[in-house]
Scaffold this motif. Structure first.
Motif, PDB file in Angstrom:
ATOM      1  N   ASP A 115       0.852  -1.180   0.000  1.00 36.48           N
ATOM      2  CA  ASP A 115       0.000   0.000   0.000  1.00 36.48           C
ATOM      3  C   ASP A 115       0.888   1.231   0.000  1.00 36.48           C
ATOM      4  O   ASP A 115       2.113   1.132  -0.067  1.00 36.48           O
ATOM      5  CB  ASP A 115      -0.952  -0.002   1.201  1.00 36.48           C
ATOM      6  N   GLU A 116       0.295   2.397   0.053  1.00 37.87           N
ATOM      7  CA  GLU A 116       1.047   3.641  -0.056  1.00 37.87           C
ATOM      8  C   GLU A 116       1.447   4.205   1.303  1.00 37.87           C
ATOM      9  O   GLU A 116       1.936   5.326   1.379  1.00 37.87           O
ATOM     10  CB  GLU A 116       0.233   4.668  -0.843  1.00 37.87           C
ATOM     11  N   ARG A 117       1.251   3.424   2.355  1.00 38.99           N
ATOM     12  CA  ARG A 117       1.651   3.905   3.670  1.00 38.99           C
ATOM     13  C   ARG A 117       3.167   3.837   3.840  1.00 38.99           C
ATOM     14  O   ARG A 117       3.839   3.015   3.224  1.00 38.99           O
ATOM     15  CB  ARG A 117       0.968   3.085   4.764  1.00 38.99           C
ATOM     16  N   TYR A 118       3.672   4.697   4.705  1.00 37.02           N
ATOM     17  CA  TYR A 118       5.091   4.722   5.074  1.00 37.02           C
ATOM     18  C   TYR A 118       5.273   3.784   6.257  1.00 37.02           C
ATOM     19  O   TYR A 118       4.614   3.926   7.286  1.00 37.02           O
ATOM     20  CB  TYR A 118       5.510   6.148   5.427  1.00 37.02           C
ATOM     21  N   TRP A 119       6.198   2.823   6.109  1.00 37.91           N
ATOM     22  CA  TRP A 119       6.415   1.819   7.151  1.00 37.91           C
ATOM     23  C   TRP A 119       7.815   1.945   7.733  1.00 37.91           C
ATOM     24  O   TRP A 119       8.763   2.298   7.028  1.00 37.91           O
ATOM     25  CB  TRP A 119       6.236   0.408   6.576  1.00 37.91           C
ATOM     26  N   LEU A 120       7.936   1.653   9.015  1.00 37.82           N
ATOM     27  CA  LEU A 120       9.219   1.576   9.704  1.00 37.82           C
ATOM     28  C   LEU A 120       9.362   0.197  10.332  1.00 37.82           C
ATOM     29  O   LEU A 120       8.373  -0.487  10.593  1.00 37.82           O
ATOM     30  CB  LEU A 120       9.323   2.643  10.797  1.00 37.82           C
TER      31      LEU A 120
END
Length: 268
Positions: free
Chosen positions: A78-83
């Motif tokens: 998806d287009e979310r930013y992940w850490l």
């Protein structure tokens, strides 16, 4: 495995070879390597090379966290930013703190579960949710990118934390979260017991791998065998079958074998 062609990626072949006694012979491996063609390809890191093998132009900061999530959950990108947060062992001297190793060392499943609960609770208190149930590495999305890059884990090992921690606006909140987790882990029953018997501890976490997963990946391989989350995540996005490194079930014309093995387990 049965296939006519495969690409073999060994992240640290020299260290593996050096860890074996000179008297040890591995005829099958020697045969394969002798028949193969070496490929020299410039890459900033092993993960950059993995991107290149999938015909992707890697950026300076790779979305390792987002791909780890895809590899762990088989969820569509998806287009979310992940850490990503990895369990690490910290060692302090009079004025400095070093990240000396990563992973859960020789922790039992019960010990890992206690560490997992502590880290999840700390992340939840900071407003983050870790969506899957595996005990680390912990991947979570943020409402917006932090505005700076975290140093990749492999570049932080053996380095004074003061030299690799982020700086700039907003970095103070992340540093406080790291400190809070360190305090909780230090006070945990499992680590107290390990200190009493002189065992190494997981006493911190390290944030890194921030970014967004590619929404599409060229299908360069008929299958991918390996445990590395970057290769597995890219393969899943591309629609290629993935197999664990220990599995012997890939049957394809063109296979990527991402062979990761610690030098202390070189005999395996």
């Amino acid at each position: 495995m049965t296939f006519s062609r495969f690409t073999l990626l060994v992240e640290d072949l020299e260290a593996l070879a050096a860890a074996l006694p000179e008297t040890v012979r591995l005829p099958a491996l020697e045969y394969v390597l002798a028949r193969g063609k070496r490929a020299r390809q410039a890459a900033a890191s092993a993960n950059h090379l993995r991107f290149q093998l999938f015909a992707l132009e890697p950026e300076a900061s790779l979305p390792v966290a987002a791909l780890t999530r895809v590899a762990s959950t088989a969820a569509r990108p998806d287009e979310r930013y992940w850490l990503r947060a990895d369990a690490v062992s910290l060692r302090a001297d009079m004025t400095r703190v070093f990240v000396v190793s990563s992973g859960f060392l020789d922790y039992t499943a019960e010990e890992r579960s206690e560490i997992d609960g502590i880290v999840r609770a700390a992340l939840a208190a900071a407003g983050f949710d870790v969506p899957h149930d595996e005990t680390g590495p912990w991947c979570f999305s943020t409402s917006q990118p932090p505005g700076f890059d975290f140093r990749p884990l492999h570049e932080s090992l053996g380095v004074d934390m003061a030299e690799v921690l982020p700086t700039g606006p907003g970095s103070g909140d992340w540093k406080r979260l790291l400190t809070d987790v360190q305090v909780e882990l230090h006070q945990s029953e499992v680590n107290r017991a390990r200190r009493e018997r002189g065992a190494a501890e997981v006493n911190g976490i390290w944030f890194w791998g921030g970014g967004r997963a590619p929404l599409s990946v060229p299908q360069r391989f008929g299958a991918v065998a390996g445990d590395d989350p970057v290769s597995r995540g890219l393969a899943l996005i591309a629609g290629s079958p993935v197999f664990a490194q220990a599995e012997d079930s890939a049957d394809a014309e063109n296979v990527l074998i991402d062979w990761a093995m610690l030098s202390r387990n070189a005999h395996a």
